[in-house]
Scaffold this motif. Structure first.
Motif, PDB file in Angstrom:
ATOM      1  N   LEU A 278       0.808  -1.214   0.000  1.00 22.14           N
ATOM      2  CA  LEU A 278       0.000   0.000   0.000  1.00 22.14           C
ATOM      3  C   LEU A 278       0.842   1.264   0.000  1.00 22.14           C
ATOM      4  O   LEU A 278       0.302   2.351  -0.249  1.00 22.14           O
ATOM      5  N   LEU A 279       2.133   1.135   0.267  1.00 25.67           N
ATOM      6  CA  LEU A 279       2.992   2.325   0.330  1.00 25.67           C
ATOM      7  C   LEU A 279       4.344   2.003  -0.299  1.00 25.67           C
ATOM      8  O   LEU A 279       5.149   1.283   0.290  1.00 25.67           O
ATOM      9  N   PRO A 280       4.617   2.531  -1.506  1.00 27.47           N
ATOM     10  CA  PRO A 280       5.911   2.282  -2.142  1.00 27.47           C
ATOM     11  C   PRO A 280       7.056   2.870  -1.324  1.00 27.47           C
ATOM     12  O   PRO A 280       6.897   3.869  -0.622  1.00 27.47           O
ATOM     13  N   GLU A 281       8.198   2.230  -1.419  1.00 26.92           N
ATOM     14  CA  GLU A 281       9.365   2.675  -0.657  1.00 26.92           C
ATOM     15  C   GLU A 281       9.889   4.002  -1.196  1.00 26.92           C
ATOM     16  O   GLU A 281       9.952   4.222  -2.406  1.00 26.92           O
ATOM     17  N   GLY A 282      10.275   4.881  -0.295  1.00 24.25           N
ATOM     18  CA  GLY A 282      10.811   6.179  -0.687  1.00 24.25           C
ATOM     19  C   GLY A 282       9.760   7.230  -0.986  1.00 24.25           C
ATOM     20  O   GLY A 282      10.073   8.245  -1.622  1.00 24.25           O
ATOM     21  N   THR A 283       8.534   7.017  -0.565  1.00 21.35           N
ATOM     22  CA  THR A 283       7.467   7.986  -0.823  1.00 21.35           C
ATOM     23  C   THR A 283       7.636   9.216   0.071  1.00 21.35           C
ATOM     24  O   THR A 283       7.898   9.081   1.264  1.00 21.35           O
TER      25      THR A 283
ATOM     26  N   LEU B  70      -1.268   8.260  -1.304  1.00 24.26           N
ATOM     27  CA  LEU B  70      -0.886   7.001  -1.944  1.00 24.26           C
ATOM     28  C   LEU B  70      -1.528   5.798  -1.260  1.00 24.26           C
ATOM     29  O   LEU B  70      -1.898   4.827  -1.928  1.00 24.26           O
ATOM     30  N   ILE B  71      -1.661   5.851   0.053  1.00 27.68           N
ATOM     31  CA  ILE B  71      -2.319   4.749   0.757  1.00 27.68           C
ATOM     32  C   ILE B  71      -3.775   4.627   0.311  1.00 27.68           C
ATOM     33  O   ILE B  71      -4.282   3.517   0.079  1.00 27.68           O
TER      34      ILE B  71
END
Length: 227
Positions: free
Chosen positions: A129-134, A142-143
């Motif tokens: 649900l949350l890409p890394e580095g957001t 994004l979530i």
């Protein structure tokens, strides 16, 4: 005229009794089951080869836990292909043109995969649900977007299968109606239209098989993310 085109997608009823159950039961009667009391034939050999090839394509990238779903996915694949192919015959009904039926196939399997992922590896499942580095400011947005995309997956599966089969059936009926009307007025054009109708029918046979494969393939990808 417009209403009559969509009559073919209505659930068949005989004497007030819905025939949907009969349409869903017929494919299982046509599939052959291996038995030790009689020799194999060409159709059964082709059926077994197709299943083995399909299993290799679907489950090769999965780990051993995903192989437990092989029977379910192979049965669903054969079931959808048979339903789609039988719907191309005259005076038949295609149950997979009903969005409710396709959703009944997609939602339970998708939900089972999501629940398995949340139970066995919750950190990895929630990490999608949350890409890394957001950036911090974009985290809530994004979530929400990823959550919506997660719940849209089964709807997209059902709509894709329904829309492709419905569009193909409508094109076949429109072109066949046009060829029938033009046969007495312009025989040459009617013959050319009939050739186009034959090619479209072959294409629809391919679509019926490919859409069943894509349906099961996407379900296997969703499962692969959660095991």
């Amino acid at each position: 005229m417009t209403l009559s085109l969509f009559d073919q997608f209505m659930s068949p009823v005989l004497w007030g009794i819905p025939l949907m159950a009969l349409a869903l039961l017929l494919p299982w009667l046509l599939l052959l089951k291996p038995c030790t009391r009689w020799l194999s034939n060409r159709f059964l050999t082709l059926q077994n080869w197709f299943l083995n090839y399909f299993m290799k394509q679907i489950f090769l990238p999965m780990n051993l836990k995903g192989h437990e779903w092989a029977v379910l996915f192979s049965s669903l694949m054969l079931f959808l292909i048979t339903l789609n192919m039988l719907g191309l015959l005259p005076y038949t009904f295609t149950p997979t043109t009903q969005l409710s039926l396709n959703m009944a196939f997609a939602v339970p399997i998708w939900l089972s995969a999501v629940i398995i992922g949340l139970r066995n590896q919750p950190t990895h499942a929630l990490g999608h649900l949350l890409p890394e580095g957001t950036p911090t400011l974009l985290i809530p947005i994004l979530i929400i977007i990823e959550t919506i995309s997660l719940f849209i997956r089964p709807l997209a599966l059902g709509v894709r299968l329904t829309a492709n089969l419905t569009a193909g059936h409508l094109l076949i009926q429109l072109i066949s109606t046009g060829a029938f009307i033009m046969f007495s007025l312009m025989p040459t054009i009617a013959m050319l239209t009939s050739i186009l109708l034959f090619l479209l029918t072959i294409l629809e046979v391919a679509v019926a098989m490919i859409q069943a494969y894509v349906f099961v393939l996407l379900l296997s990808l969703y499962l692969q993310e959660n095991i």
